[in-house]
Write a protein that holds these residues in place. Structure first.
Motif, PDB file in Angstrom:
ATOM      1  N   PHE A  77      -1.417  -6.018 -11.519  1.00  0.00           N
ATOM      2  CA  PHE A  77      -1.717  -7.454 -11.574  1.00  0.00           C
ATOM      3  C   PHE A  77      -0.481  -8.289 -11.279  1.00  0.00           C
ATOM      4  O   PHE A  77      -0.574  -9.363 -10.657  1.00  0.00           O
ATOM      5  N   ARG A  78       0.670  -7.837 -11.704  1.00  0.00           N
ATOM      6  CA  ARG A  78       1.905  -8.562 -11.380  1.00  0.00           C
ATOM      7  C   ARG A  78       2.120  -8.583  -9.869  1.00  0.00           C
ATOM      8  O   ARG A  78       2.432  -9.632  -9.290  1.00  0.00           O
ATOM      9  N   ASN A  79       1.919  -7.430  -9.229  1.00  0.00           N
ATOM     10  CA  ASN A  79       2.061  -7.365  -7.766  1.00  0.00           C
ATOM     11  C   ASN A  79       1.009  -8.209  -7.066  1.00  0.00           C
ATOM     12  O   ASN A  79       1.293  -8.844  -6.041  1.00  0.00           O
ATOM     13  N   TRP A  80      -0.202  -8.202  -7.607  1.00  0.00           N
ATOM     14  CA  TRP A  80      -1.294  -8.979  -6.993  1.00  0.00           C
ATOM     15  C   TRP A  80      -0.987 -10.475  -7.025  1.00  0.00           C
ATOM     16  O   TRP A  80      -1.216 -11.191  -6.061  1.00  0.00           O
ATOM     17  N   LYS A  81      -0.442 -10.943  -8.139  1.00  0.00           N
ATOM     18  CA  LYS A  81      -0.106 -12.363  -8.269  1.00  0.00           C
ATOM     19  C   LYS A  81       1.095 -12.741  -7.407  1.00  0.00           C
ATOM     20  O   LYS A  81       1.019 -13.676  -6.590  1.00  0.00           O
ATOM     21  N   GLU A  82       2.199 -12.016  -7.604  1.00  0.00           N
ATOM     22  CA  GLU A  82       3.459 -12.409  -6.982  1.00  0.00           C
ATOM     23  C   GLU A  82       3.590 -11.957  -5.528  1.00  0.00           C
ATOM     24  O   GLU A  82       4.168 -12.660  -4.703  1.00  0.00           O
ATOM     25  N   GLY A  83       3.052 -10.776  -5.219  1.00  0.00           N
ATOM     26  CA  GLY A  83       3.230 -10.227  -3.879  1.00  0.00           C
ATOM     27  C   GLY A  83       2.096 -10.527  -2.917  1.00  0.00           C
ATOM     28  O   GLY A  83       2.268 -10.400  -1.696  1.00  0.00           O
ATOM     29  N   VAL A  84       0.937 -10.909  -3.452  1.00  0.00           N
ATOM     30  CA  VAL A  84      -0.225 -11.158  -2.588  1.00  0.00           C
ATOM     31  C   VAL A  84      -0.672 -12.621  -2.663  1.00  0.00           C
ATOM     32  O   VAL A  84      -0.626 -13.350  -1.677  1.00  0.00           O
ATOM     33  N   LEU A  85      -1.111 -13.051  -3.842  1.00  0.00           N
ATOM     34  CA  LEU A  85      -1.699 -14.390  -3.950  1.00  0.00           C
ATOM     35  C   LEU A  85      -0.682 -15.509  -3.721  1.00  0.00           C
ATOM     36  O   LEU A  85      -0.974 -16.480  -3.016  1.00  0.00           O
TER      37      LEU A  85
END
Length: 372
Positions: free
Chosen positions: A149-157
């Motif tokens: 979820f950290r990657n999804w927020k910071e690296g994607v969204l």
């Protein structure tokens, strides 16, 4: 004397520079205003207002879409919105990493620029592409949920918001799609929704996958729990509309009439489940006071398309009319419902022998008739 003349000339130069700067600013402001007015007029032109409110008539682009075919399909289907995917590379079903594909992002940006000037709205979707597209996002189950979820927020969204959603004013951003295995991570999904709201002022949606219930089901079997979990998913309170990938299993027949499919939407025939898809969708809308949007509505051009709509090849027998009958049945049941925001046709943007969901000529005629 030379000093006075120098000061005098410098003063003139400064005035000249200031005047030129003012003129350039005026031109730029004028161009921006023209751009805004043009886009506004085009948006008004492409809105679909019905007696039941504004509707979205969209198409999902295949990840491997071409710009040319996408524009052709938008025109042919009479769409006012396009679901534009950006490929998110994920190495395995248990991976905690998610990386934006640079080329996919570049292509999406090129297309969105063209769509802006046509007044076509955009739903921007970070599209999970697992192990080079070999595996499905419905089976993704990261080992470390917090890290994912950290990657999804910071690296994607966050990059998609900063680089595409904000500057190109997309209609909506999809914050997650069909993550069946960890949809119940309510606290983490709430955190994602709050993160997006903080960084983005536009519309947001979440796409949940289809489900099934059965009248003979008991709590021990656990089938009903999938739907119950969706009814109680607090992230749905935070979105502007609820997207559903509508691959509901309707019948156990190879081919179906439209009448049979309409009946099956109210009471599914397969395995004698008698699932009332219409009522369950309406209840989901009522539960959260949010409209329901068919974020994916598609049927393979095959016999048995209504047995397993989620399967691109449920049979080897080509049947373009069966696909069209599916679209017609959904149209007859949902088109006039005020709580239904619309549909997105799965999938357009590329048409070859492998694209079993690409709409047939019969289906195109049906899709064109929505909201007319």
């Amino acid at each position: 004397m030379f000093k006075v003349l120098s000061v005098h000339l410098t003063s003139h130069k400064l005035k000249y520079i200031a005047l030129v700067s003012l003129m350039i600013s005026a031109i730029l402001v004028k161009e921006v205003l023209i751009d805004v007015v043009y886009i506004g007029k085009q948006y008004e032109k492409n809105r679909i207002i019905t007696p039941w409110g504004e509707k979205i008539k969209s198409g999902n682009l295949s990840v491997d879409y071409s710009l040319e075919q996408a524009l052709i399909d938008i025109e042919a289907l009479g769409l006012n919105t396009v679901n534009v995917p950006v490929q998110i590379d994920i190495p395995s079903l248990t991976a905690n990493s998610a990386t934006i594909n640079t080329e996919s992002k570049k292509k999406a940006t090129q297309l969105i620029k063209k769509l802006r000037y046509q007044g076509i709205n955009v739903i921007l979707e970070p599209y999970p592409y697992i192990k080079n597209g070999e595996l499905y996002e419905t089976q993704l189950n990261p080992d470390d949920k917090d890290e994912w979820f950290r990657n999804w927020k910071e690296g994607v969204l966050k990059p998609l918001i900063q680089d595409i959603a904000k500057p190109y004013k997309v209609y909506a951003l999809c914050i997650g799609s069909n993550f069946d295995k960890f949809e119940k991570e309510y606290a983490l999904w709430n955190d994602v929704a709050n993160f997006v709201r903080t960084n983005y002022q536009g519309r947001i949606t979440y796409k949940t996958n289809w489900w099934y219930t059965a009248e003979w089901d008991t709590e021990k079997n656990g089938l009903h729990d999938t739907y119950t979990a969706k009814l109680n998913n607090p992230v749905l309170e935070k979105v502007d509309f609820i997207s559903v990938a509508a691959y509901f299993e309707l019948t156990d027949q190879d081919t179906n009439t439209v009448e049979n499919l309409v009946s099956s939407i109210y009471s599914t025939k397969i395995f004698s489940r008698h699932q009332n898809i219409y009522e369950e969708l309406k209840k989901l809308s009522t539960q959260w006071n949010k409209p329901i949007f068919f974020g994916e509505l598609g049927f393979p051009k095959r016999n048995k398309a209504m047995v397993h709509p989620w399967n691109p090849e449920p049979s080897t027998i080509l049947n373009e009319q069966e696909q069209a009958n599916g679209f017609q049945a959904y149209k007859e049941v949902f088109e006039k419902e005020s709580w239904n925001l619309g549909l997105s046709v799965f999938a357009i943007g590329k048409n070859d022998e492998f694209k079993n969901y690409y709409p047939s000529d019969q289906s195109i005629n049906v899709i064109n008739s929505w909201y007319k």
